[in-house]
Design a protein around this motif. Structure first.
Motif, PDB file in Angstrom:
ATOM      1  N   TRP A 192      36.721  35.211  46.116  1.00  0.00           N
ATOM      2  CA  TRP A 192      36.571  36.045  44.925  1.00  0.00           C
ATOM      3  C   TRP A 192      37.751  36.997  44.828  1.00  0.00           C
ATOM      4  N   GLY A 226      31.313  38.305  47.220  1.00  0.00           N
ATOM      5  CA  GLY A 226      30.568  37.964  46.013  1.00  0.00           C
ATOM      6  C   GLY A 226      29.893  39.146  45.351  1.00  0.00           C
ATOM      7  N   PHE A 238      32.487  41.281  43.698  1.00  0.00           N
ATOM      8  CA  PHE A 238      32.953  40.559  42.516  1.00  0.00           C
ATOM      9  C   PHE A 238      32.030  40.834  41.329  1.00  0.00           C
ATOM     10  N   LYS A 240      38.945  38.680  36.473  1.00  0.00           N
ATOM     11  CA  LYS A 240      38.458  38.314  37.791  1.00  0.00           C
ATOM     12  C   LYS A 240      38.371  36.802  37.876  1.00  0.00           C
ATOM     13  N   LYS A 252      33.975  29.645  48.965  1.00  0.00           N
ATOM     14  CA  LYS A 252      34.258  30.467  47.789  1.00  0.00           C
ATOM     15  C   LYS A 252      35.171  31.624  48.161  1.00  0.00           C
ATOM     16  N   VAL A 263      36.859  33.471  40.485  1.00  0.00           N
ATOM     17  CA  VAL A 263      36.226  32.889  41.670  1.00  0.00           C
ATOM     18  C   VAL A 263      36.832  31.502  41.869  1.00  0.00           C
TER      19      VAL A 263
END
Length: 89
Positions: free
Chosen positions: A52, A21, A24, A66, A50, A68
């Motif tokens: 990423w 994260g 990211f 990008k 999650k 998620v």
């Protein structure tokens, strides 16, 4: 239950890096990151949570290349969350 994700992109001109994260948010590809380069990847996400992914090509992540992914548990397996009891007084 699983989720299948397919990444298709021009090999040699683009790549996809799996990051955490923080990386990211900062668009950082650490040396230990899994970097996909073939242009055609199938990834099976077999657990909740999650994930990423960012472009590892210069400045592409900063231009919002990008993603998620949030894998939720199967419907019907969620437990309701109770509201806290009101305080007396």
């Amino acid at each position: 239950m699983f989720t299948l994700v397919i990444f298709k992109y021009p090999a040699g001109k683009e790549n996809v890096a799996r990051v955490n994260g923080s990386d990211f948010i900062n668009c950082t590809v650490p040396p230990t990151a899994q970097v996909l380069t073939s242009g055609n990847h199938r990834i099976v996400l077999g657990s909740t949570g999650k994930r990423w992914y960012i472009s590892g090509v210069d400045h592409h992540c900063q231009m919002f290349q990008k993603l998620v992914i949030i894998v939720l548990p199967p419907e019907g397996t969620w437990s309701p969350i109770s509201a806290p009891a009101p305080h007396g007084g």
